[in-house]
Design a protein around this motif. Structure first.
Motif, PDB file in Angstrom:
ATOM      1  N   ALA A 206       0.843  -1.202   0.000  1.00  0.00           N
ATOM      2  CA  ALA A 206       0.000   0.000   0.000  1.00  0.00           C
ATOM      3  C   ALA A 206       0.876   1.248   0.000  1.00  0.00           C
ATOM      4  O   ALA A 206       1.864   1.331   0.720  1.00  0.00           O
ATOM      5  CB  ALA A 206      -0.909  -0.004   1.225  1.00  0.00           C
ATOM      6  N   LEU A 207       0.522   2.237  -0.823  1.00  0.00           N
ATOM      7  CA  LEU A 207       1.314   3.459  -0.938  1.00  0.00           C
ATOM      8  C   LEU A 207       0.881   4.474   0.108  1.00  0.00           C
ATOM      9  O   LEU A 207       0.625   5.649  -0.193  1.00  0.00           O
ATOM     10  CB  LEU A 207       1.182   4.029  -2.352  1.00  0.00           C
ATOM     11  CG  LEU A 207       1.787   3.167  -3.456  1.00  0.00           C
ATOM     12  CD1 LEU A 207       1.561   3.808  -4.818  1.00  0.00           C
ATOM     13  CD2 LEU A 207       3.269   2.945  -3.212  1.00  0.00           C
TER      14      LEU A 207
ATOM     15  N   HIS B 202       9.958  15.561   2.461  1.00  0.00           N
ATOM     16  CA  HIS B 202      10.712  15.370   1.221  1.00  0.00           C
ATOM     17  C   HIS B 202      11.815  14.325   1.422  1.00  0.00           C
ATOM     18  O   HIS B 202      12.045  13.470   0.556  1.00  0.00           O
ATOM     19  CB  HIS B 202      11.309  16.692   0.746  1.00  0.00           C
ATOM     20  CG  HIS B 202      10.346  17.550  -0.010  1.00  0.00           C
ATOM     21  ND1 HIS B 202       9.876  17.211  -1.262  1.00  0.00           N
ATOM     22  CD2 HIS B 202       9.757  18.739   0.316  1.00  0.00           C
ATOM     23  CE1 HIS B 202       9.046  18.151  -1.695  1.00  0.00           C
ATOM     24  NE2 HIS B 202       8.958  19.091  -0.747  1.00  0.00           N
ATOM     25  N   THR B 203      12.503  14.398   2.562  1.00  0.00           N
ATOM     26  CA  THR B 203      13.562  13.416   2.833  1.00  0.00           C
ATOM     27  C   THR B 203      12.976  12.013   2.936  1.00  0.00           C
ATOM     28  O   THR B 203      13.520  11.048   2.377  1.00  0.00           O
ATOM     29  CB  THR B 203      14.276  13.776   4.148  1.00  0.00           C
ATOM     30  OG1 THR B 203      14.814  15.102   4.046  1.00  0.00           O
ATOM     31  CG2 THR B 203      15.400  12.792   4.436  1.00  0.00           C
ATOM     32  N   ILE B 204      11.864  11.889   3.655  1.00  0.00           N
ATOM     33  CA  ILE B 204      11.209  10.581   3.788  1.00  0.00           C
ATOM     34  C   ILE B 204      10.779  10.077   2.418  1.00  0.00           C
ATOM     35  O   ILE B 204      10.968   8.901   2.075  1.00  0.00           O
ATOM     36  CB  ILE B 204       9.998  10.697   4.743  1.00  0.00           C
ATOM     37  CG1 ILE B 204      10.469  11.066   6.147  1.00  0.00           C
ATOM     38  CG2 ILE B 204       9.211   9.391   4.774  1.00  0.00           C
ATOM     39  CD1 ILE B 204       9.341  11.460   7.087  1.00  0.00           C
ATOM     40  N   ARG B 205      10.210  10.962   1.626  1.00  0.00           N
ATOM     41  CA  ARG B 205       9.732  10.573   0.296  1.00  0.00           C
ATOM     42  C   ARG B 205      10.876  10.076  -0.580  1.00  0.00           C
ATOM     43  O   ARG B 205      10.739   9.076  -1.302  1.00  0.00           O
ATOM     44  CB  ARG B 205       9.055  11.781  -0.351  1.00  0.00           C
ATOM     45  CG  ARG B 205       8.531  11.520  -1.751  1.00  0.00           C
ATOM     46  CD  ARG B 205       8.082  12.823  -2.388  1.00  0.00           C
ATOM     47  NE  ARG B 205       7.517  12.607  -3.703  1.00  0.00           N
ATOM     48  CZ  ARG B 205       7.269  13.559  -4.584  1.00  0.00           C
ATOM     49  NH1 ARG B 205       7.560  14.810  -4.269  1.00  0.00           N
ATOM     50  NH2 ARG B 205       6.753  13.284  -5.758  1.00  0.00           N
ATOM     51  N   ASP B 206      12.017  10.757  -0.536  1.00  0.00           N
ATOM     52  CA  ASP B 206      13.162  10.344  -1.354  1.00  0.00           C
ATOM     53  C   ASP B 206      13.628   8.939  -0.984  1.00  0.00           C
ATOM     54  O   ASP B 206      13.965   8.126  -1.853  1.00  0.00           O
ATOM     55  CB  ASP B 206      14.313  11.341  -1.184  1.00  0.00           C
ATOM     56  CG  ASP B 206      13.995  12.704  -1.777  1.00  0.00           C
ATOM     57  OD1 ASP B 206      13.059  12.778  -2.603  1.00  0.00           O
ATOM     58  OD2 ASP B 206      14.669  13.689  -1.401  1.00  0.00           O
TER      59      ASP B 206
ATOM     60  N   GLY C 207       4.839   8.498   0.269  1.00  0.00           N
ATOM     61  CA  GLY C 207       5.237   7.102   0.060  1.00  0.00           C
ATOM     62  C   GLY C 207       4.681   6.196   1.151  1.00  0.00           C
ATOM     63  O   GLY C 207       3.611   6.461   1.709  1.00  0.00           O
ATOM     64  N   SER C 208       5.408   5.147   1.472  1.00  0.00           N
ATOM     65  CA  SER C 208       4.907   4.165   2.446  1.00  0.00           C
ATOM     66  C   SER C 208       5.936   3.908   3.537  1.00  0.00           C
ATOM     67  O   SER C 208       6.427   2.780   3.688  1.00  0.00           O
ATOM     68  CB  SER C 208       4.550   2.854   1.743  1.00  0.00           C
ATOM     69  OG  SER C 208       5.657   2.398   0.955  1.00  0.00           O
ATOM     70  N   PRO C 209       6.302   4.922   4.310  1.00  0.00           N
ATOM     71  CA  PRO C 209       7.238   4.687   5.406  1.00  0.00           C
ATOM     72  C   PRO C 209       6.538   4.020   6.596  1.00  0.00           C
ATOM     73  O   PRO C 209       5.307   3.996   6.688  1.00  0.00           O
ATOM     74  CB  PRO C 209       7.689   6.106   5.780  1.00  0.00           C
ATOM     75  CG  PRO C 209       6.500   6.944   5.462  1.00  0.00           C
ATOM     76  CD  PRO C 209       5.888   6.332   4.223  1.00  0.00           C
ATOM     77  N   LEU C 210       7.360   3.504   7.493  1.00  0.00           N
ATOM     78  CA  LEU C 210       6.867   3.020   8.779  1.00  0.00           C
ATOM     79  C   LEU C 210       7.172   4.113   9.797  1.00  0.00           C
ATOM     80  O   LEU C 210       8.345   4.433  10.027  1.00  0.00           O
ATOM     81  CB  LEU C 210       7.554   1.710   9.158  1.00  0.00           C
ATOM     82  CG  LEU C 210       7.310   1.186  10.574  1.00  0.00           C
ATOM     83  CD1 LEU C 210       5.826   0.969  10.839  1.00  0.00           C
ATOM     84  CD2 LEU C 210       8.090  -0.097  10.811  1.00  0.00           C
TER      85      LEU C 210
END
Length: 859
Positions: free
Chosen positions: A432-433, A485-489, A537-540
């Motif tokens: 899942a995104l 932005h950092t997480i997304r990258d 995105g799909s971070p935890l």
């Protein structure tokens, strides 16, 4: 045929093993274990199920004085032509086996749907032994032609039956014939002489709700409550010996016809699904391996009916060995084969798995139970052992779950963490995104950061991970956008990105402008940058919240919490946060939470052991014991609360003078004024002055006191009837057979010796006899005995009341005693018992190498 015959019949599986080609032994060329193009593969056919059981038992037949007759099979070539494949397994060479005997792991397997065919040994009626054991595999309803099975059983008329049953369960004419047990020569069924082995997943497939991997207690409770929920399985539920396998990690033995609590055999460090995360998660043949071990235990049993305990332990060992070994190269044809010799050559009923009775009546009445409480005694005493010996040794039989370096012992904590981990794995597997959001809540100093870090490591496993940490108290709007932005990258690069927002309670304060931005990220996975909506995105993501007061007094489940859970706090709408979390982790910490919290010394001991091991390794002796003086340990572990939780405990340890010491004693502690900064100094010092005796001395004195008590009780008997009753008294058993609670009671009596001596201005010293100004006290005066006897009775009353004993007829099992009365109301006969128990103290101490002294009084 010998009198100890084992006949194996039923379903035989034909397993098509596809494996990578290897060069012949002795060839100098390198082995290519996994060709890139997949073109160089070989195929071999191996037989499993009933035939594998036969192979395993035959390997040790001579050693155990049994004669094994396996199922008769047609020639191999015929099997190939008739397409009898039961499954196709893809094998790969185990990387760990390149420097030793090659072994293969199953990377994938596919079942081939086909009707089962009955296979049985070729036997003559005249050759059947009356003491034979028949082992059956498969499902009676699945066989295309059941007549050969019925004919075989009628001719064999075995003494024992072991049935490894597969789905559909408890159905068909074969089951109808044997479900009441084997028949005697007089045609009378003997149900206790039969055991049925089934897989827990087959029960689940039949609609029996059994939790998986939360905790062994939860699994056992579900088994007791739900086993009878499918009426069609009534004959299975009432089976005399129903043995349910939970992978290689656990077994439940249910005696359906007896009013006996089921037994749970469990691996203290692994749950049911732990094998699936190992190096060979898809290994086949585990059920036949277990059944072979069980059959061997039946064959070796001298009891009638046989004791299943040995067989179950042998079966667990056999299945575990197969799982850990995988397929090995056959010495006959060089192709992969089952490691029959390796499984059976050193097969023992190992003690790797612990065993505990499941309190069925307690569970049925709605109560929760704890294996920890069932297999341990005093938590405070166990906490001492955790610090000195380490958690692995001290908690040997306790179910312990590990999440990275985080050690969890309490059932509620285990289930909460396991549920959160499983929920995260499910979301990550779904691709899942959107972010996965976990709340980590607890008081300051409870270890939330340590818990978060280790749970994250556990979830990540061997995957590449990018970790990011932000202090939510310092974040501004622009900072949050940059962080997004950092997480997304990182998420775009394909790495598992784990983000921790510490001090998130600051965002939950009324009027904080970032709360809606965070909720949008958690809900939709989007953030806004200068009017543009972007996906994160799909971070935890972990949200670490400090709670000064526990707003969540109780959480029904760690998954999908609701807003009502935070109803106590009104200044922040925390319901919005909870509605978007996918799990909650409650971190209790080292402080005592309530009068019912008996586990805080255990939690604290684990933390303390970790601190001392990491900071002061020189405190550990050559025998692996960390040297901490009893009084120091007593105070550090049992003082109810530290002002700032684990941080206060850490500050006390770090400010202690331990640099060049090999023992942590009282003199190493910081001054009381400094201790007062981290804990109530008065309470801490009171605990420091009331330590327990050294363990070895404690045990020796307790044993001596117990023997004195037994002798006195025997002297008190005046009639043969009283002597006969005494022989059945649980409190009169030998020391090694005494119930743990009664042992601990006698140890507590030994611990009280220093207090009694202080009442006489006396004390105890070991070593050679001392001289002036110390005066030896070889015995107590009459006046002293009167005082000490009353003190002992008061101690007895306090101990029994604290352990929830009540007034009633003497019954240690029911925790009733008629002696919970004041000293003045006690009969002289029982006053004399207390008198004897203090009168013997000087003699018992001297036997242990200690003596009683007092200082000479100045004239």
């Amino acid at each position: 045929m010998t009198a100890r015959a084992v006949l194996v019949a039923g379903e035989v599986s034909f397993e098509y093993l596809v494996y990578p080609m290897m060069v012949a032994p002795g060839d100098d060329r390198e082995r290519d274990a996994a060709p890139k193009d997949g073109a160089v593969s070989q195929l071999v056919i191996r037989t499993g199920a009933a035939d594998l059981i036969s192979q395993l038992l035959t390997a040790v037949a001579a050693q155990h004085d049994i004669h094994v007759l396996g199922p008769s099979l047609p020639p191999t070539a015929s099997n190939c032509l008739k397409h009898n494949a039961s499954c196709i397994c893809d094998l790969d060479l185990d990387d760990a086996s390149t420097d030793r005997e090659p072994s293969y792991n199953v990377t994938r397997f596919r079942h081939i749907g086909k009707p089962s065919i009955w296979h049985s040994p070729a036997i003559e009626k005249a050759a059947i032994s009356p003491a034979s054991t028949v082992v059956i595999t498969g499902s009676g309803q699945a066989f295309r032609d059941v007549e050969p099975a019925l004919d075989f059983l009628q001719r064999a008329r075995p003494r024992y039956i072991i049935y490894n049953m597969t789905r559909p369960l408890a159905s068909g004419p074969l089951w109808d014939m044997i479900r009441n047990g084997p028949m005697t020569r007089d045609g009378v069924p003997e149900p206790d002489y039969m055991a049925v082995v089934i897989d827990a997943d087959d029960l689940r497939a039949e609609g029996i709700a059994l939790s998986q991997s939360l905790s062994w207690e939860a699994t056992a409770e579900d088994f007791v409550r739900n086993l009878g929920s499918n009426g069609r399985l009534d004959t299975l539920v009432t089976c005399p010996n129903l043995i349910v396998r939970f992978g290689t990690e656990g077994v439940i033995h249910h005696r359906g016809r007896d009013a006996v609590d089921p037994k749970l055999y469990y691996h203290p460090r692994k749950m049911e699904t732990e094998r699936q995360s190992g190096r060979n998660p898809h290994m086949i043949g585990l059920a036949p391996a277990f059944t072979a071990g069980l059959a061997l235990g039946f064959a070796d049993s001298k009891l009638k009916p046989p004791n299943c305990d040995t067989g179950i332990r042998l079966g667990i060992t056999a299945a575990t060995t197969l799982s850990e070994t995988g397929f090995v190269r056959s010495s006959i044809d060089g192709s992969p084969d089952y490691p029959v010799s390796r499984i059976m050559d050193n097969l023992t009923s190992g003690k790797q798995h612990a065993c505990v009775s499941i309190p069925a009546s307690q569970i049925s009445s709605g109560e929760k139970w704890s294996i920890f409480e069932s297999v341990t005694g005093d938590p405070a005493e166990l906490a001492r052992q955790i610090v000195t010996r380490g958690p692995q040794k001290a908690l040997g039989s306790c179910p312990v779950q590990l999440f990275g370096k985080l050690i969890t012992v309490e059932r509620n904590e285990q289930e909460s963490l396991r549920a959160v981990v499983d929920a995260v794995h499910e979301r990550l597997a779904s691709s899942a995104l959107r972010p996965t959001s976990i709340g980590v809540l607890g008081p300051p100093g409870s270890g939330k950061k340590f818990t978060t870090s280790n749970v994250a490591d556990h979830i990540a496993g061997d995957r590449p991970v990018q970790k990011l940490t932000y202090n939510a108290r310092l974040l501004k709007s622009n900072d949050l956008v940059a962080a997004c932005h950092t997480i997304r990258d990182h998420t775009a690069s394909g790495q598992l990105t784990i983000v921790c927002f510490e001090n998130f309670e600051a965002v939950l304060e009324a009027g904080n402008e970032l709360l809606n931005d965070f909720l949008a990220i958690m809900r939709d996975g989007n953030f806004t940058d200068r009017g543009h909506v972007r996906s994160i995105g799909s971070p935890l993501m972990f949200f670490v919240v400090n709670q000064e007061n526990a707003a969540l007094a109780s959480i029904p489940t760690p998954i999908t919490p609701t807003g009502s859970d935070f109803k106590d706090r009104t200044i922040v709408d925390e319901a919005l946060l909870l509605d978007h979390l996918h799990g909650i982790i409650r971190v209790t910490g080292p402080n005592c939470q309530s009068a019912q919290d008996k586990m805080f010394p255990i939690r604290r001991a684990i933390i303390l052991h970790h601190m001392l091991k990491q900071r002061y390794p020189h405190l550990e002796a050559s025998n692996g014991i960390i040297n901490v003086e009893e009084g120091v340990l007593h105070a550090l572990l049992l003082v109810p609360s530290y002002k700032h939780g684990g941080r206060s405990l850490e500050n006390i340890i770090s400010s202690s003078r331990l640099s060049n010491r090999t023992k942590f004693d009282v003199s190493a502690l910081p001054p009381e004024e400094q201790i007062q900064l981290h804990v109530d100094g008065r309470i801490f010092m009171s605990y420091l002055r009331s330590p327990k005796l050294p363990p070895a001395l404690r045990e020796k004195l307790a044993h001596g006191l117990f023997e004195t008590y037994k002798i006195r009780r025997e002297v008190m008997c005046k009639t043969d009837e009283e002597r006969a009753n005494l022989e059945t008294d649980r409190s009169m058993r030998d020391w090694d057979e005494l119930a743990p609670e009664l042992k601990e009671s006698t140890r507590a009596q030994a611990d009280d010796i220093p207090r009694k001596l202080r009442a006489l201005q006396c004390f105890m010293l070991d070593g050679p006899e001392r001289s002036e100004p110390l005066i030896r006290v070889p015995e107590f005066s009459v006046e002293n005995l009167d005082m000490l006897s009353e003190m002992e009775h008061e101690r007895f009353n306090a101990e029994r009341l604290q352990r929830q004993w009540r007034m009633g007829a003497r019954n240690s099992k029911q925790r009733t005693t008629p002696f919970l009365v004041p000293w003045r109301d006690l009969t002289q006969e029982w006053k004399d018992v207390d008198r004897v128990m203090v009168e013997c103290v000087p003699r018992i101490l001297e036997g242990a190498g200690w003596r009683i002294y007092r200082m000479r009084e100045e004239m």
